[in-house]
Scaffold this active site. Structure first.
Site, PDB file in Angstrom:
ATOM      1  N   ASP A  52       0.820  -1.204   0.000  1.00  0.00           N
ATOM      2  CA  ASP A  52       0.000   0.000   0.000  1.00  0.00           C
ATOM      3  C   ASP A  52       0.858   1.259   0.000  1.00  0.00           C
ATOM      4  O   ASP A  52       2.071   1.208   0.242  1.00  0.00           O
ATOM      5  CB  ASP A  52      -0.904   0.024   1.237  1.00  0.00           C
ATOM      6  CG  ASP A  52      -1.982  -1.047   1.197  1.00  0.00           C
ATOM      7  OD1 ASP A  52      -2.331  -1.499   0.099  1.00  0.00           O
ATOM      8  OD2 ASP A  52      -2.468  -1.420   2.280  1.00  0.00           O
ATOM      9  N   TYR A 110       6.260  -9.746   7.133  1.00  0.00           N
ATOM     10  CA  TYR A 110       6.220  -8.303   7.376  1.00  0.00           C
ATOM     11  C   TYR A 110       6.679  -8.001   8.797  1.00  0.00           C
ATOM     12  O   TYR A 110       6.490  -8.810   9.713  1.00  0.00           O
ATOM     13  CB  TYR A 110       4.788  -7.766   7.213  1.00  0.00           C
ATOM     14  CG  TYR A 110       4.339  -7.561   5.792  1.00  0.00           C
ATOM     15  CD1 TYR A 110       4.505  -6.332   5.154  1.00  0.00           C
ATOM     16  CD2 TYR A 110       3.726  -8.587   5.086  1.00  0.00           C
ATOM     17  CE1 TYR A 110       4.073  -6.134   3.845  1.00  0.00           C
ATOM     18  CE2 TYR A 110       3.292  -8.404   3.776  1.00  0.00           C
ATOM     19  CZ  TYR A 110       3.468  -7.177   3.164  1.00  0.00           C
ATOM     20  OH  TYR A 110       3.052  -6.987   1.873  1.00  0.00           O
TER      21      TYR A 110
END
Length: 250
Positions: A52, A110
């Site tokens: 994103d 992540y």
């Protein structure tokens, strides 16, 4: 036609995410412009995922196809000369044409960074929270995540995703230094906005706003409106993309 994998890293602060956007610059657009200049033809660069806007990557993997021989070392050098300062290529390598940067990946990892005391030296890449958190309880909630497979509660609403099924194999917090914390989460795939929504909900657990039973209920509801707020993008990093067999050079 040969297929090449690119390992790259980037600071996503100035970009509207990985994917080409009509109204803002992206990492994919920068990579495609640089390769088109060096290879003297348009090429499509396919990433392992669609980060994103504002999200960073310590390791992203992408691929492109090209019908002429490429010197991987020279291409790596030339790409780094041409790309902006906040995108770096660590490796270009030829792979079997059956390999796909996105669909061949077996897992992604992540990191999300939090700090609870004001610190100007971590502010750019970490989210400051002005209250103490119970990280032991948050780790219990993290272990609960690994027992579920449907994460619709953490998927951004109104997306065209076909399934909300993911296999989360790791979700844990650790203290890196006094008042500085890192969340690590690994899964075979991630939904749009999933990690930041998970972190926001875990923070609610750590603040005492949610019990572990309520956390379970949120997952089972599969409703995004019941989960916590999405955390800021600036503290999120894609740090690894894994592939089968011998296709994982760093």
């Amino acid at each position: 036609m040969a297929r090449y994998f690119i390992n790259l890293s980037f600071d996503g602060s100035r970009y509207h995410g990985w994917q080409v956007q009509p109204n803002g610059n992206s990492i994919q657009a920068e990579m495609q412009r640089a390769l088109a200049t060096l290879l003297r033809q348009e090429v499509e660069v396919v990433g392992a995922g669609r980060t994103d806007a504002g999200v960073h990557a310590a390791k992203m993997v992408a691929h492109f196809d090209y019908d002429k021989p490429v010197d991987p070392g020279q291409l790596t050098y030339k790409l780094n000369r041409l790309l902006p300062h906040d995108i770096a290529v660590s490796m270009v390598r030829e792979v079997d044409e059956s390999m796909h940067a996105r669909f061949s990946a077996t897992s992604r990892t992540y990191h999300y960074f939090l700090h609870t005391d004001k610190d100007p030296f971590v502010e750019k890449y970490s989210c400051q929270l002005g209250y103490r958190l119970d990280f032991d309880l948050m780790n219990e909630a993290g272990r609960i995540l690994t027992t579920y497979s449907d994460f619709g509660a953490f998927c951004k609403s109104h997306t065209d995703v076909k399934t909300t099924i993911c296999q989360v194999t790791e979700a844990r917090w650790e203290e890196l230094a006094p008042h500085k914390y890192r969340f690590t989460i690994t899964a075979n795939r991630f939904l749009r906005n999933m990690v930041r929504a998970v972190v926001g909900t875990l923070v609610d657990v750590g603040r005492g706003r949610l019990s572990l039973d309520e956390f379970r209920s949120i997952i089972e509801s599969k409703s995004r409106t019941k989960a916590g707020e999405s955390m800021p993008a600036k503290a999120l990093f894609l740090v690894d993309v894994a592939y089968p067999d011998n296709n994982n050079p760093s």
